[in-house]
Design a protein around this motif. Structure first.
Motif, PDB file in Angstrom:
ATOM      1  N   SER A 170      -1.487   5.027  -4.523  1.00  0.00           N
ATOM      2  CA  SER A 170      -2.900   5.181  -4.182  1.00  0.00           C
ATOM      3  C   SER A 170      -3.126   4.648  -2.766  1.00  0.00           C
ATOM      4  O   SER A 170      -3.038   3.452  -2.528  1.00  0.00           O
ATOM      5  N   HIS A 171      -3.400   5.536  -1.843  1.00  0.00           N
ATOM      6  CA  HIS A 171      -3.534   5.176  -0.431  1.00  0.00           C
ATOM      7  C   HIS A 171      -5.017   5.170  -0.068  1.00  0.00           C
ATOM      8  O   HIS A 171      -5.625   6.222   0.090  1.00  0.00           O
ATOM      9  N   SER A 172      -5.586   3.977   0.067  1.00  0.00           N
ATOM     10  CA  SER A 172      -7.037   3.881   0.188  1.00  0.00           C
ATOM     11  C   SER A 172      -7.532   2.997   1.326  1.00  0.00           C
ATOM     12  O   SER A 172      -8.716   3.042   1.657  1.00  0.00           O
ATOM     13  N   TYR A 173      -6.676   2.172   1.925  1.00  0.00           N
ATOM     14  CA  TYR A 173      -7.175   1.129   2.817  1.00  0.00           C
ATOM     15  C   TYR A 173      -6.533   1.185   4.201  1.00  0.00           C
ATOM     16  O   TYR A 173      -5.466   1.765   4.395  1.00  0.00           O
ATOM     17  N   ARG A 174      -7.196   0.540   5.152  1.00  0.00           N
ATOM     18  CA  ARG A 174      -6.660   0.396   6.504  1.00  0.00           C
ATOM     19  C   ARG A 174      -5.831  -0.890   6.564  1.00  0.00           C
ATOM     20  O   ARG A 174      -6.148  -1.880   5.912  1.00  0.00           O
ATOM     21  N   LEU A 175      -4.774  -0.866   7.372  1.00  0.00           N
ATOM     22  CA  LEU A 175      -3.897  -2.023   7.476  1.00  0.00           C
ATOM     23  C   LEU A 175      -3.667  -2.343   8.948  1.00  0.00           C
ATOM     24  O   LEU A 175      -3.226  -1.483   9.720  1.00  0.00           O
ATOM     25  N   PHE A 176      -4.003  -3.573   9.333  1.00  0.00           N
ATOM     26  CA  PHE A 176      -3.840  -4.031  10.715  1.00  0.00           C
ATOM     27  C   PHE A 176      -2.834  -5.177  10.753  1.00  0.00           C
ATOM     28  O   PHE A 176      -2.809  -6.014   9.843  1.00  0.00           O
ATOM     29  N   ALA A 177      -2.043  -5.228  11.815  1.00  0.00           N
ATOM     30  CA  ALA A 177      -1.070  -6.309  11.974  1.00  0.00           C
ATOM     31  C   ALA A 177      -1.106  -6.838  13.402  1.00  0.00           C
ATOM     32  O   ALA A 177      -1.288  -6.073  14.356  1.00  0.00           O
ATOM     33  N   GLN A 178      -0.956  -8.147  13.517  1.00  0.00           N
ATOM     34  CA  GLN A 178      -0.809  -8.792  14.818  1.00  0.00           C
ATOM     35  C   GLN A 178       0.647  -9.201  14.955  1.00  0.00           C
ATOM     36  O   GLN A 178       1.175  -9.952  14.128  1.00  0.00           O
ATOM     37  N   LEU A 179       1.315  -8.696  15.974  1.00  0.00           N
ATOM     38  CA  LEU A 179       2.738  -8.936  16.132  1.00  0.00           C
ATOM     39  C   LEU A 179       3.003 -10.280  16.807  1.00  0.00           C
ATOM     40  O   LEU A 179       2.171 -10.786  17.574  1.00  0.00           O
ATOM     41  N   GLN A 180       4.153 -10.840  16.533  1.00  0.00           N
ATOM     42  CA  GLN A 180       4.559 -12.075  17.200  1.00  0.00           C
ATOM     43  C   GLN A 180       4.807 -11.802  18.679  1.00  0.00           C
ATOM     44  O   GLN A 180       5.162 -10.680  19.060  1.00  0.00           O
ATOM     45  N   PRO A 181       4.597 -12.804  19.545  1.00  0.00           N
ATOM     46  CA  PRO A 181       4.853 -12.609  20.978  1.00  0.00           C
ATOM     47  C   PRO A 181       6.284 -12.118  21.218  1.00  0.00           C
ATOM     48  O   PRO A 181       7.237 -12.625  20.623  1.00  0.00           O
ATOM     49  N   GLY A 182       6.414 -11.104  22.050  1.00  0.00           N
ATOM     50  CA  GLY A 182       7.730 -10.568  22.380  1.00  0.00           C
ATOM     51  C   GLY A 182       8.218  -9.486  21.436  1.00  0.00           C
ATOM     52  O   GLY A 182       9.265  -8.875  21.680  1.00  0.00           O
ATOM     53  N   VAL A 183       7.487  -9.238  20.355  1.00  0.00           N
ATOM     54  CA  VAL A 183       7.859  -8.192  19.401  1.00  0.00           C
ATOM     55  C   VAL A 183       7.074  -6.924  19.724  1.00  0.00           C
ATOM     56  O   VAL A 183       5.861  -6.981  19.939  1.00  0.00           O
ATOM     57  N   SER A 184       7.761  -5.798  19.758  1.00  0.00           N
ATOM     58  CA  SER A 184       7.101  -4.529  20.050  1.00  0.00           C
ATOM     59  C   SER A 184       6.909  -3.721  18.771  1.00  0.00           C
ATOM     60  O   SER A 184       7.527  -4.001  17.736  1.00  0.00           O
ATOM     61  N   MET A 185       6.075  -2.701  18.861  1.00  0.00           N
ATOM     62  CA  MET A 185       5.850  -1.848  17.695  1.00  0.00           C
ATOM     63  C   MET A 185       7.108  -1.085  17.346  1.00  0.00           C
ATOM     64  O   MET A 185       7.354  -0.788  16.165  1.00  0.00           O
ATOM     65  N   SER A 186       7.946  -0.771  18.320  1.00  0.00           N
ATOM     66  CA  SER A 186       9.211  -0.090  18.014  1.00  0.00           C
ATOM     67  C   SER A 186      10.118  -0.989  17.185  1.00  0.00           C
ATOM     68  O   SER A 186      10.870  -0.501  16.329  1.00  0.00           O
ATOM     69  N   ASP A 187      10.037  -2.316  17.411  1.00  0.00           N
ATOM     70  CA  ASP A 187      10.795  -3.251  16.577  1.00  0.00           C
ATOM     71  C   ASP A 187      10.294  -3.199  15.137  1.00  0.00           C
ATOM     72  O   ASP A 187      11.091  -3.174  14.189  1.00  0.00           O
ATOM     73  N   ILE A 188       8.969  -3.184  14.970  1.00  0.00           N
ATOM     74  CA  ILE A 188       8.391  -3.132  13.625  1.00  0.00           C
ATOM     75  C   ILE A 188       8.758  -1.831  12.925  1.00  0.00           C
ATOM     76  O   ILE A 188       9.057  -1.816  11.724  1.00  0.00           O
ATOM     77  N   GLU A 189       8.767  -0.735  13.657  1.00  0.00           N
ATOM     78  CA  GLU A 189       9.156   0.546  13.074  1.00  0.00           C
ATOM     79  C   GLU A 189      10.589   0.477  12.559  1.00  0.00           C
ATOM     80  O   GLU A 189      10.907   0.992  11.474  1.00  0.00           O
ATOM     81  N   ARG A 190      11.468  -0.166  13.334  1.00  0.00           N
ATOM     82  CA  ARG A 190      12.863  -0.292  12.919  1.00  0.00           C
ATOM     83  C   ARG A 190      13.000  -1.214  11.708  1.00  0.00           C
ATOM     84  O   ARG A 190      13.715  -0.905  10.751  1.00  0.00           O
ATOM     85  N   PHE A 191      12.289  -2.352  11.737  1.00  0.00           N
ATOM     86  CA  PHE A 191      12.340  -3.287  10.608  1.00  0.00           C
ATOM     87  C   PHE A 191      11.754  -2.666   9.341  1.00  0.00           C
ATOM     88  O   PHE A 191      12.149  -3.022   8.224  1.00  0.00           O
ATOM     89  N   SER A 192      10.788  -1.744   9.524  1.00  0.00           N
ATOM     90  CA  SER A 192      10.073  -1.176   8.378  1.00  0.00           C
ATOM     91  C   SER A 192      10.840  -0.057   7.685  1.00  0.00           C
ATOM     92  O   SER A 192      10.497   0.307   6.546  1.00  0.00           O
TER      93      SER A 192
END
Length: 312
Positions: A216-238
């Protein structure tokens, strides 16, 4: 000498009053239009700039490779926040968010206000300062609610309101009484996220029914990344987390004949940086226009001014 030139110019204007009047009105209209266009452009660029952590905040969205093409969605399942907070490196803070309008009562008075529902990290991520209460404790309990200065003035007529009860009427007669835990400054006009009251996410309508439902996909999700971490890093970790928690969706896509990307991924997690929300075609908070829109307005203003200078 300079004053002589002014006198000559003034005499010429008096001799050609109609022509001078048309020129003055035309140039005034051109400059006025240009100023308005520049101000509109500046306003578009100013959205969300008041958030101190804006360069590290992202809105997550899913990219699904379906048989008919790529589909992008910002809706996420309720348990995703907890899983990514526990298992995804590089995330400093994370919060879900949703909002709707509900009747709010205090005594015999009733009002309709927009209520946002968020997790405890929300106030640390976004810059919505409190004028009453402690933001570290304002959403510590599920029966707490934060209200705006506008709501405080209308419902409680101002003054110290922390600790006072406030009832929200939900559908099905499920009224819920909250305790005011803080008063925040009114949400700025140039904020993409809008709300007038803020409660714990666990109090969102229908949350109990889908809090463990990954389909059930119903909500928005926001994240604040740690300093020095990029969204491409999160994509890889995810990537392994997506394969783990979205297994049902991936199975359905394979059944329907979907073909993944060059790495074989059928679902990817991506993020939209907060400064780009306003012009994003994916974000819930995009206005549907292009990043070029403000520049086009400024270019139009320049063209109008130059045309007036040449023709008048």
């Amino acid at each position: 000498m300079f004053f002589n030139y002014l006198k000559i110019a003034w005499r010429n204007l008096l001799k050609q009053k109609v022509y001078a009047f048309v020129n003055v009105i035309g140039m005034s209209a051109a400059f006025s239009a240009t100023i308005i266009l520049v101000l509109v452009s500046y306003r578009e660029w100013s959205f969300n700039k008041f958030h101190e952590n804006r360069d590290r905040i992202y809105q997550f969205y899913r990219e699904e490779y379906r048989p008919e093409g790529i589909e992008e969605s910002t809706s996420t399942p309720a348990p995703m926040m907890g899983a990514w907070k526990r298992e995804c490196p590089g995330i400093e803070k994370i919060t879900r968010f949703t909002a709707d309008t509900k009747p709010v009562t205090s005594g015999d008075q009733s009002y309709n206000y927009s209520i946002g529902y968020a997790d405890a990290d929300f106030l640390d991520m976004f810059s919505f300062p409190l004028v009453q209460g402690d933001k570290r404790k304002a959403l510590a309990q599920q029966d707490q609610i934060i209200i705006s200065e506008k709501v405080a003035a209308a419902v409680f007529k101002g003054g110290q309101v922390v600790g006072k009860p406030l009832t929200v009427k939900y559908s099905g007669g499920k009224d819920r009484t909250y305790i005011v835990s803080g008063v925040m400054q009114n949400v700025p006009e140039l904020s993409s996220i809008k709300f007038e009251l803020l409660a714990r996410f666990e109090r969102a309508p229908y949350y109990d029914e889908i809090k463990e439902d990954w389909d059930s996909h119903s909500y928005r999700l926001f994240a604040q990344l740690q300093p020095g971490v990029s969204m491409s890093d999160i994509e890889r970790f995810s990537k392994p987390l997506v394969n783990k928690y979205f297994a049902n969706g991936i199975r359905d896509l394979k059944r329907d004949g979907a073909v993944g990307d060059k790495e074989g991924q059928l679902i990817r997690l991506k993020g939209i940086p907060l400064p780009e929300w306003r012009f994003s075609k994916v974000s819930t908070y995009g206005n549907g226009s292009s990043k070029l829109f403000p520049w086009l307005l400024i270019l139009l203003g320049i063209v109008i001014t130059m045309t007036a200078c040449v023709t008048l």
